[in-house]
Design a protein around this motif. Structure first.
Motif, mmCIF file in Angstrom:
data_model
loop_
_atom_site.group_PDB
_atom_site.id
_atom_site.type_symbol
_atom_site.label_atom_id
_atom_site.label_comp_id
_atom_site.label_asym_id
_atom_site.label_seq_id
_atom_site.Cartn_x
_atom_site.Cartn_y
_atom_site.Cartn_z
ATOM 1 N N PHE A 18 -28.901 29.574 7.321
ATOM 2 C CA PHE A 18 -27.809 30.378 6.752
ATOM 3 C C PHE A 18 -27.705 31.650 7.582
ATOM 4 O O PHE A 18 -28.187 32.705 7.196
ATOM 5 N N ALA A 19 -27.080 31.547 8.742
ATOM 6 C CA ALA A 19 -27.093 32.629 9.716
ATOM 7 C C ALA A 19 -26.110 33.742 9.392
ATOM 8 O O ALA A 19 -26.298 34.875 9.812
ATOM 9 N N SER A 20 -25.062 33.462 8.676
ATOM 10 C CA SER A 20 -24.071 34.467 8.306
ATOM 11 C C SER A 20 -23.842 34.413 6.806
ATOM 12 O O SER A 20 -23.700 33.334 6.239
ATOM 13 N N VAL A 21 -23.824 35.564 6.201
ATOM 14 C CA VAL A 21 -23.599 35.629 4.757
ATOM 15 C C VAL A 21 -22.555 36.698 4.468
ATOM 16 O O VAL A 21 -22.385 37.644 5.231
ATOM 17 N N ALA A 22 -21.865 36.539 3.378
ATOM 18 C CA ALA A 22 -20.920 37.552 2.905
ATOM 19 C C ALA A 22 -21.589 38.332 1.783
ATOM 20 O O ALA A 22 -22.071 37.756 0.813
ATOM 21 N N VAL A 23 -21.637 39.644 1.929
ATOM 22 C CA VAL A 23 -22.287 40.510 0.954
ATOM 23 C C VAL A 23 -21.212 41.347 0.278
ATOM 24 O O VAL A 23 -20.397 41.980 0.956
ATOM 25 N N THR A 24 -21.208 41.340 -1.062
ATOM 26 C CA THR A 24 -20.219 42.152 -1.773
ATOM 27 C C THR A 24 -20.693 43.594 -1.812
ATOM 28 O O THR A 24 -21.873 43.877 -1.974
ATOM 29 N N LEU A 25 -19.757 44.507 -1.649
ATOM 30 C CA LEU A 25 -20.070 45.926 -1.666
ATOM 31 C C LEU A 25 -19.913 46.526 -3.058
ATOM 32 O O LEU A 25 -20.256 47.674 -3.273
ATOM 33 N N GLY A 26 -19.410 45.747 -3.977
ATOM 34 C CA GLY A 26 -19.178 46.244 -5.325
ATOM 35 C C GLY A 26 -17.771 46.799 -5.440
ATOM 36 O O GLY A 26 -17.246 47.400 -4.517
ATOM 37 N N GLY A 27 -17.160 46.550 -6.540
ATOM 38 C CA GLY A 27 -15.800 47.044 -6.746
ATOM 39 C C GLY A 27 -14.766 46.159 -6.070
ATOM 40 O O GLY A 27 -15.073 45.154 -5.443
ATOM 41 N N ARG A 28 -13.531 46.559 -6.233
ATOM 42 C CA ARG A 28 -12.413 45.796 -5.675
ATOM 43 C C ARG A 28 -11.459 46.753 -4.970
ATOM 44 O O ARG A 28 -11.434 47.942 -5.240
ATOM 45 N N ASP A 29 -10.669 46.184 -4.065
ATOM 46 C CA ASP A 29 -9.699 47.010 -3.356
ATOM 47 C C ASP A 29 -8.401 47.111 -4.170
ATOM 48 O O ASP A 29 -8.320 46.628 -5.301
ATOM 49 N N HIS A 30 -7.372 47.710 -3.565
ATOM 50 C CA HIS A 30 -6.116 47.925 -4.300
ATOM 51 C C HIS A 30 -5.366 46.627 -4.580
ATOM 52 O O HIS A 30 -4.487 46.595 -5.424
ATOM 53 N N ARG A 31 -5.703 45.536 -3.892
ATOM 54 C CA ARG A 31 -5.088 44.225 -4.157
ATOM 55 C C ARG A 31 -5.943 43.372 -5.089
ATOM 56 O O ARG A 31 -5.702 42.190 -5.259
ATOM 57 N N ASP A 32 -7.000 43.966 -5.638
ATOM 58 C CA ASP A 32 -7.909 43.321 -6.585
ATOM 59 C C ASP A 32 -8.779 42.245 -5.921
ATOM 60 O O ASP A 32 -9.184 41.289 -6.554
ATOM 61 N N HIS A 33 -9.046 42.396 -4.618
ATOM 62 C CA HIS A 33 -9.958 41.501 -3.910
ATOM 63 C C HIS A 33 -11.335 42.148 -3.840
ATOM 64 O O HIS A 33 -11.443 43.372 -3.735
#
Length: 61
Positions: A18-33
Motif C-alpha cells: 500500500f504505497a500511496s494512501v489518502a489521509v483526511t485532514l478533517g473538515g470539509r471544503d466549501h463544496r462539502d468534499h
C-alpha cells in the motif's frame, strides 16, 4: 516437462504494497468534499514493490 511457476510477488515490506494512501485532514471544503492529501511510502517512492536485482553481465557461475 518442467513446471514453470511465476516468481514470488515483490511486495515492499515497509508498506505491505500500500504505497500511496489518502489521509483526511478533517473538515470539509466549501463544496462539502473531504479535504485529503496523498502520502507516499518513502522507502519505495509510491511504487509498492521492491526493485529486482539486476543480473550482472559476463558473470560466471
Amino acid at each position: 516437462m518442467a513446471h514453470h511457476s511465476s516468481p514470488p510477488p515483490r511486495i515492499r515490506p515497509a508498506c505491505d504494497g500500500f504505497a500511496s494512501v489518502a489521509v483526511t485532514l478533517g473538515g470539509r471544503d466549501h463544496r462539502d468534499h473531504l479535504r485529503t492529501i496523498t502520502a507516499h511510502c518513502p522507502a519505495c517512492n509510491g511504487l509498492g514493490v521492491t526493485r529486482t536485482r539486476p543480473d550482472r553481465e559476463g558473470a560466471r557461475a
